[in-house]
Write a protein that holds these residues in place. Structure first.
Motif, PDB file in Angstrom:
ATOM      1  N   ALA A  79     -17.067   2.220   5.881  1.00  0.00           N
ATOM      2  CA  ALA A  79     -16.078   1.165   6.190  1.00  0.00           C
ATOM      3  C   ALA A  79     -14.897   1.271   5.230  1.00  0.00           C
ATOM      4  N   ARG A  80     -15.193   1.468   3.943  1.00  0.00           N
ATOM      5  CA  ARG A  80     -14.126   1.562   2.942  1.00  0.00           C
ATOM      6  C   ARG A  80     -13.224   2.751   3.239  1.00  0.00           C
ATOM      7  N   ASN A  81     -13.838   3.896   3.531  1.00  0.00           N
ATOM      8  CA  ASN A  81     -13.040   5.098   3.814  1.00  0.00           C
ATOM      9  C   ASN A  81     -12.254   4.946   5.119  1.00  0.00           C
ATOM     10  N   GLY A  82     -12.878   4.277   6.087  1.00  0.00           N
ATOM     11  CA  GLY A  82     -12.180   4.029   7.357  1.00  0.00           C
ATOM     12  C   GLY A  82     -10.949   3.159   7.146  1.00  0.00           C
ATOM     13  N   LEU A  83     -11.077   2.201   6.252  1.00  0.00           N
ATOM     14  CA  LEU A  83      -9.937   1.305   5.986  1.00  0.00           C
ATOM     15  C   LEU A  83      -8.785   2.077   5.328  1.00  0.00           C
ATOM     16  N   VAL A  84      -9.140   2.963   4.404  1.00  0.00           N
ATOM     17  CA  VAL A  84      -8.101   3.785   3.747  1.00  0.00           C
ATOM     18  C   VAL A  84      -7.359   4.607   4.803  1.00  0.00           C
ATOM     19  N   LYS A  85      -8.105   5.207   5.716  1.00  0.00           N
ATOM     20  CA  LYS A  85      -7.497   6.052   6.756  1.00  0.00           C
ATOM     21  C   LYS A  85      -6.550   5.202   7.627  1.00  0.00           C
ATOM     22  N   ILE A  86      -7.012   4.031   7.998  1.00  0.00           N
ATOM     23  CA  ILE A  86      -6.167   3.148   8.836  1.00  0.00           C
ATOM     24  C   ILE A  86      -4.898   2.768   8.075  1.00  0.00           C
ATOM     25  N   GLY A  87      -5.082   2.390   6.802  1.00  0.00           N
ATOM     26  CA  GLY A  87      -3.915   2.002   5.996  1.00  0.00           C
ATOM     27  C   GLY A  87      -2.917   3.142   5.859  1.00  0.00           C
ATOM     28  N   GLN A  88      -3.435   4.364   5.766  1.00  0.00           N
ATOM     29  CA  GLN A  88      -2.526   5.506   5.577  1.00  0.00           C
ATOM     30  C   GLN A  88      -1.902   5.986   6.885  1.00  0.00           C
ATOM     31  N   GLU A  89      -2.610   5.771   8.009  1.00  0.00           N
ATOM     32  CA  GLU A  89      -2.150   6.414   9.249  1.00  0.00           C
ATOM     33  C   GLU A  89      -1.533   5.481  10.284  1.00  0.00           C
ATOM     34  N   VAL A  90      -1.908   4.206  10.272  1.00  0.00           N
ATOM     35  CA  VAL A  90      -1.434   3.339  11.367  1.00  0.00           C
ATOM     36  C   VAL A  90      -0.008   2.847  11.074  1.00  0.00           C
ATOM     37  N   ALA A  91       0.872   3.059  12.047  1.00  0.00           N
ATOM     38  CA  ALA A  91       2.289   2.705  11.865  1.00  0.00           C
ATOM     39  C   ALA A  91       2.497   1.209  12.009  1.00  0.00           C
ATOM     40  N   ASN A  92       3.511   0.706  11.313  1.00  0.00           N
ATOM     41  CA  ASN A  92       3.967  -0.702  11.422  1.00  0.00           C
ATOM     42  C   ASN A  92       2.906  -1.733  11.058  1.00  0.00           C
ATOM     43  N   LEU A  93       1.910  -1.337  10.295  1.00  0.00           N
ATOM     44  CA  LEU A  93       0.873  -2.283   9.868  1.00  0.00           C
ATOM     45  C   LEU A  93       1.216  -2.765   8.452  1.00  0.00           C
ATOM     46  N   GLY A  94       1.162  -4.076   8.241  1.00  0.00           N
ATOM     47  CA  GLY A  94       1.515  -4.640   6.936  1.00  0.00           C
ATOM     48  C   GLY A  94       2.893  -5.266   6.991  1.00  0.00           C
ATOM     49  N   SER A  95       3.077  -6.340   6.203  1.00  0.00           N
ATOM     50  CA  SER A  95       4.318  -7.115   6.330  1.00  0.00           C
ATOM     51  C   SER A  95       5.547  -6.341   5.881  1.00  0.00           C
ATOM     52  N   ALA A  96       5.352  -5.226   5.138  1.00  0.00           N
ATOM     53  CA  ALA A  96       6.522  -4.442   4.726  1.00  0.00           C
ATOM     54  C   ALA A  96       7.150  -3.737   5.923  1.00  0.00           C
ATOM     55  N   SER A  97       6.381  -3.519   6.994  1.00  0.00           N
ATOM     56  CA  SER A  97       6.933  -2.734   8.104  1.00  0.00           C
ATOM     57  C   SER A  97       6.901  -3.438   9.457  1.00  0.00           C
ATOM     58  N   GLY A  98       6.413  -4.669   9.527  1.00  0.00           N
ATOM     59  CA  GLY A  98       6.370  -5.343  10.830  1.00  0.00           C
ATOM     60  C   GLY A  98       5.734  -6.702  10.721  1.00  0.00           C
ATOM     61  N   PRO A  99       5.565  -7.381  11.849  1.00  0.00           N
ATOM     62  CA  PRO A  99       5.064  -8.762  11.787  1.00  0.00           C
ATOM     63  C   PRO A  99       3.552  -8.877  11.587  1.00  0.00           C
ATOM     64  N   THR A 100       2.785  -7.799  11.802  1.00  0.00           N
ATOM     65  CA  THR A 100       1.330  -7.921  11.638  1.00  0.00           C
ATOM     66  C   THR A 100       0.931  -7.596  10.202  1.00  0.00           C
ATOM     67  N   GLN A 101       0.425  -8.604   9.526  1.00  0.00           N
ATOM     68  CA  GLN A 101      -0.027  -8.386   8.143  1.00  0.00           C
ATOM     69  C   GLN A 101      -1.327  -7.580   8.127  1.00  0.00           C
ATOM     70  N   PHE A 102      -1.572  -6.933   6.991  1.00  0.00           N
ATOM     71  CA  PHE A 102      -2.752  -6.089   6.805  1.00  0.00           C
ATOM     72  C   PHE A 102      -3.553  -6.665   5.636  1.00  0.00           C
ATOM     73  N   TRP A 103      -4.745  -7.188   5.958  1.00  0.00           N
ATOM     74  CA  TRP A 103      -5.604  -7.800   4.944  1.00  0.00           C
ATOM     75  C   TRP A 103      -6.935  -7.025   4.901  1.00  0.00           C
ATOM     76  N   THR A 104      -7.668  -7.222   3.801  1.00  0.00           N
ATOM     77  CA  THR A 104      -9.059  -6.762   3.778  1.00  0.00           C
ATOM     78  C   THR A 104      -9.934  -7.850   3.177  1.00  0.00           C
ATOM     79  N   ARG A 105     -11.233  -7.841   3.573  1.00  0.00           N
ATOM     80  CA  ARG A 105     -12.224  -8.667   2.868  1.00  0.00           C
ATOM     81  C   ARG A 105     -13.101  -7.711   2.099  1.00  0.00           C
ATOM     82  N   ILE A 106     -13.020  -7.783   0.757  1.00  0.00           N
ATOM     83  CA  ILE A 106     -13.839  -6.914  -0.082  1.00  0.00           C
ATOM     84  C   ILE A 106     -15.253  -7.484  -0.194  1.00  0.00           C
ATOM     85  N   ASN A 107     -16.136  -6.704  -0.791  1.00  0.00           N
ATOM     86  CA  ASN A 107     -17.498  -7.203  -1.024  1.00  0.00           C
ATOM     87  C   ASN A 107     -17.494  -8.214  -2.173  1.00  0.00           C
TER      88      ASN A 107
END
Ligand code: GLV
Ligand code: MG
Length: 364
Positions: A70-98
């Protein structure tokens, strides 16, 4: 003792300066996904723009053997998915850690911050017990941000899901300028409080009040007569405390999960109670809950119409006027301004809502 000036100094040399005010970003639905589940992860790019927040969940609901995936999958998504996160678009990118007492959390933080810390908006921390948990996260995030050269401070969101956390809710909100908000965690909270429920959020048919028994001509109680019962809200006390603590500290309260996915009506009612009490959003565990949260946490056209009429009728906002037979004054105009400000924030990111709110014409 810590002076007020220190509060806004970075906690590590080279870490970004803490925010002085928490920005109000639309976050009606915080949609949870398991980044280690390939089917779910593949849907993430298409979900950008369909929900205010996408949250990659690493904690409960992810099996121990899948934590790393799950952790590695999240890194991949964060690095590869476009316009994710408030710096690049309206959809914020959050995580729930352990949780902080788990064997995974240190690797979560030391992996995520260097790899995708510039893309992540908010780190949700589960099972927060008191200010000491937030202080730990605050310092380690500052150290990791400094090391990674991150320029915008990561925000922290705490889940209110232990009895001690509820008892310490004000100090949790006050513990760091990173604090973005709190969510009610009804499932863990019920377990920790030893409540006698077996559900994830929502009400319970046994938690009710019953009308008084009618009396016969002699004044005797007819306890066996039909007597309507009214189900009560198990979460009212906690949500109300959470809302006050968040409002006091300029941060944002949220309803958490509603586990009965099929019960879209019950879900909407729970979300609406939270909205009316002051919450700004709720979790979504299934795409159909995104639509429910978006509907409930967006002021209705009727409410916005009324609010704009009151504001127009009240001129400089002082004194009192009669509108439709009701008295409006300084305090009701302030409520109306809360409603209109939220409508404007949401209209800025939601073209469909903008159209509806723009169609309102106001005559005082
Ligand atoms: C959420 O994490 C909950 O325990 O309800
Ligand atoms: Mg929980």
């Amino acid at each position: 003792m810590r002076t007020a000036k220190d509060f806004f100094a970075p906690l590590a040399v080279g870490a970004p300066a803490p925010l002085r005010e928490m920005p109000a970003r639309p976050s009606r639905a915080i949609h949870f996904f398991d980044p280690g589940n390939e089917k779910m992860a593949a849907k993430v790019p298409a979900m950008v723009g369909t929900t205010d927040v996408l949250l990659g969940n690493l904690e409960d609901a992810v099996k121990a053997e899948n934590k790393e995936k799950a952790r590695n999958g999240l890194v991949k998504i964060g690095q590869e998915v476009a316009n994710l996160g408030s710096a690049s678009g309206p959809t914020q990118f959050w995580t729930r850690i352990n949780s902080l007492d788990s064997p995974w959390v240190l690797d979560d933080l030391t992996t995520l911050v260097p790899a995708i810390g510039d893309k992540l908006d908010v780190i949700m921390v589960p099972k927060v017990q008191g200010a000491e948990d937030i202080h730990y996260i605050d310092r380690i995030l500052a150290q990791l941000e400094a090391k990674a050269g991150i320029t915008k401070p990561l925000q922290v969101h705490a889940i209110l899901e232990t009895a001690r956390g509820v008892a310490n809710v004000e100090e949790i909100c006050a513990a760091s300028p990173r604090m973005q908000g709190l969510s009610l965690g009804p499932a863990d909270l019920a377990a920790d409080r030893r409540m006698k429920t077996t559900r994830v959020g929502g009400g319970h048919p046994g938690y009710l009040v019953r009308e008084d028994a009618p009396r016969d001509a002699e004044g005797n109680s007819q306890i066996d007569a039909p007597r309507p019962t009214y189900q009560q809200d198990l979460w009212h006390y906690t949500i109300a405390r959470m809302v006050d603590a968040c409002a006091m500290h300029g941060i944002f309260p949220y309803y958490g999960p509603f586990g009965d996915i099929a019960d879209v009506v019950g879900c909407e009612d729970q979300f609406r109670n939270a909205f009316l009490l002051g919450c700004v959003g709720a979790w979504s565990l299934h795409p159909k809950q995104i639509a429910i949260a978006n509907k409930v946490f967006s002021p209705s056209v009727e409410d916005v119409t009324h609010a704009r009429r009151v504001i127009a009728a009240m001129g400089d906002g002082t004194g009192a006027v009669m509108l439709d037979g009701k008295m409006e004054d300084d305090a009701s105009v302030k409520q109306c301004k809360v409603m209109v400000a939220l409508a404007e924030e949401l209209a800025a990111i939601d073209p469909e809502l903008k159209k509806q709110y723009d169609a309102i014409s106001v005559e005082a």
